[in-house]
Structures are given as structure tokens and as C-alpha cells.
Design an enzyme around this catalytic site. Structure first.
Site: not given
Length: 345
Positions: A177, A256, A279, A284, A303
């Protein structure tokens, strides 16, 4: 009354019991007053902090009468034990994207319909990917760092000549998408776009732009990752694939980190051969001493690609619309199946 039987709930029936488990820090973003009001008109809401529901006792107290659960990050995994504590549960509406942490084989075996709101974030993620693309083509990250660090005017200007996106060759890994929204934006600005996605069918509107991964990497000025995190995509782009990128190419990842060998990518970026905008990371939150933070030709964000004011509001509205469909006995527009998850992150 069975809410799955396609019959609209009787006005004389007791109110639909809704468990709303959205993290407090995000609650107002997903459910501002008007959206929460619309949801309240569909049933009786119990609001619970997802982290608190990790306690079995708290979960059973909140979910014992729930017929619909609205979930987000931190909600307990719906395994056999939790499902037994929520015997009246008939539908799950996930306000975020990935549901891998949430569902289990027991959940699928129970036949409870589930929907997710990932479509709400696609425009936001695609937009940041486009911003990254434009910034790297214009070398903004490097000039900004130089000016802020005290370089002279001429030193800041002394970078590889910038490119415009019109006519640039953009390679997109993943016709997801977000990938499709990104492709649309790049094409609208005059880019020459190619796509690698082994699941593109011949009748897909993007099929004419399909190519192999190696050809895409070798021929692109910018490579943007929009594939999901699946067993098939993990490690898809390693040292050998990154070596195919031409000198001066740019690498964008808002999907990812697992799709890329991050150590190999760091080696390429730190050498100055290519630039990157990221990102997502293996660790993280990104540690304060992480070497990525020290690269002047790497543009980094924490992120945050999908977390806009607009995307959060869209997600809440999707949940309300899905609940209306469910109560009317209509198919969920954003429903998921066990098979769907095999290709989803």
C-alpha cells in the site's frame, strides 16, 4: 444474538460492550472527541491501558463482557488463555497495522473476525519516503550538517551536484500500500519508476514497471524499501546486493530494517559511496552512541513515518466504520485472514 449472523442488533438488546485498549499517549490522536462520540453511539465502552491488561486479572475484569475489542500496540496476545477470559468476544478491530504480536493459532481457530487500520498510515509513510527521496537527491542532509558544523560557504556547496526527481530513476522494492502511494507520487513528479515485487500479477497496473531485484538496484538513482517484514524478505538486501548500487545512489528505508543487512549498508554509507535516509533501525530506540548518528550523509528519523496527526485520525475513523459494518452484518473492508499475514509485516 450472534453478531456474526448478519443480523442488525436489535434496538431492545443490551448495549454492545466494547473494550477500547489504546495507549494513553496515543488515545486522543486516534479518538478525538468527535470520533470517540461516534464510537460511543455504537456501544458501551470500557477504556483500558493496554500495558495494564497484561495482568491476567486486569484483562479478565476488562474483557470478560467485551463483544468487540479495539486494540493497538501493547495489547495482550490473544491466545487460548486470554480468549477463555473473553468468552463473548466476537470481533477485533486493530487500530494500528501489524497484528503478528496480537493473534495466535488459537485466535484463528476461534474464527473471530479481525480488521486492521494499516491503510490509514500508507499515505504518511509514502510521504516521508518521498521527502527522503527529494532530500537525498538534493544532498540536503550533507549541506545542512556542513553549515551547522561551521564549514565555510564554499565548503558547504562543495558536494556532488544535486539531482531533480523529474527524470530520476527510482527503484521501489515492494508494491505494498505504501509502495503504491510512493510510486504514484514519484510518477506525478516525473520520475522513471521501476518495481521489484515477485507477487505482481500480469494484470496489475504496475506490471509494466516490474523488474528483477538486481536490475533495480543496479539501475536506480534512488532505491526505496516498501516491502513487509516476512521470512521471505528478511535479509533480502545484503552486501552483494548493495554492491550493485552505483556510486552516488541513495537508499531510503521507511519499512523495516530486517529487510536489509544494516551492517553492510552502514559500510557503504560510511564510505561515502552512497547516501541513505532511514526511519527504521535494528536497535530501537537508537542508542545515543550508535554509529549511524555520526554519518553526515545519513538522514535519520526515529521510526515516525506513519505517526502523523492525520494518519492517527484516519485510523480511528476506520475502526468506527469497520464496527458499523460488523454490526450491519457487512464484510469488514480491512479484514485479515491467517493467509494474509504470510505476506504482511
Amino acid at each position: 444474538m450472534n453478531l456474526n449472523d448478519g443480523v442488525v442488533r436489535s434496538p431492545n438488546a443490551s448495549p454492545l460492550r466494547i473494550l477500547l485498549g489504546i495507549p494513553e499517549a496515543e488515545f486522543d490522536a486516534f479518538f478525538p472527541a468527535d470520533t470517540l462520540g461516534a464510537l460511543s453511539g455504537l456501544g458501551q465502552i470500557t477504556i483500558a491501558e493496554p500495558a495494564a491488561l497484561q495482568s491476567p486479572g486486569a484483562f479478565e475484569a476488562a474483557a470478560g463482557e467485551a463483544e468487540v475489542a479495539i486494540t493497538a500496540w501493547g495489547f495482550p496476545r490473544l491466545d487460548a488463555e486470554r480468549l477463555a477470559m473473553a468468552p463473548k468476544l466476537r470481533c477485533v478491530l486493530h487500530a494500528a497495522s501489524s497484528v503478528h504480536f496480537l493473534v495466535s493459532d488459537d485466535f484463528w481457530d476461534a474464527g473471530i473476525p479481525i480488521s486492521q487500520s494499516g491503510a490509514a498510515m500508507a499515505p504518511a509513510v509514502a510521504e516521508l519516503s518521498l521527502v527522503f527521496t527529494l532530500a537525498l537527491l538534493r544532498r540536503l542532509e550533507l549541506m545542512d550538517v556542513r553549515l551547522r558544523s561551521g564549514a565555510t560557504w564554499d565548503e558547504a556547496r562543495n558536494v556532488r551536484r544535486a539531482r531533480e526527481i523529474s527524470g530520476a530513476r527510482i527503484g521501489v522494492v515492494g508494491a505494498s500500500r505504501t509502495g503504491r502511494r510512493y510510486v504514484e507520487a514519484c510518477l506525478a513528479l516525473g520520475a522513471d519508476v521501476s518495481i521489484y515485487d515477485p507477487y505482481l500479477t500480469a494484470d496489475d497496473v504496475l506490471a509494466a514497471r516490474s523488474t528483477t531485484l538486481d536490475s533495480l538496484l543496479a539501475g536506480s538513482d534512488v532505491v526505496a524499501i516498501h516491502a513487509p517484514d516476512t521470512p521471505e524478505t528478511r535479509g533480502l538486501i545484503g552486501k552483494q546486493q548493495l554492491a550493485l548500487l552505483k556510486d552516488g545512489a541513495a537508499f531510503v528505508n521507511t519499512a523495516r530494517s530486517t529487510i536489509v543487512d544494516m551492517a553492510a549498508l552502514f559500510a557503504e554509507v560510511s564510505s561515502g559511496r552512497i547516501d541513505a535516509a532511514l526511519d527504521v533501525f535494528d536497535d530501537e530506540p537508537l542508542p545515543a552512541d550508535d554509529p549511524w548518528r555520526g554519518l553526515p550523509n545519513a538522514l535519520l528519523t526515529p521510526h515516525i513515518a506513519g505517526a502523523t496527526e492525520d494518519s492517527r485520525r484516519r485510523a480511528g475513523l476506520i475502526v468506527v466504520d469497520e464496527l458499523r459494518r460488523f454490526l450491519a452484518g457487512q464484510p469488514l473492508e480491512h479484514a485479515l485472514t491467517r493467509t494474509d499475514l504470510e505476506r504482511m509485516g
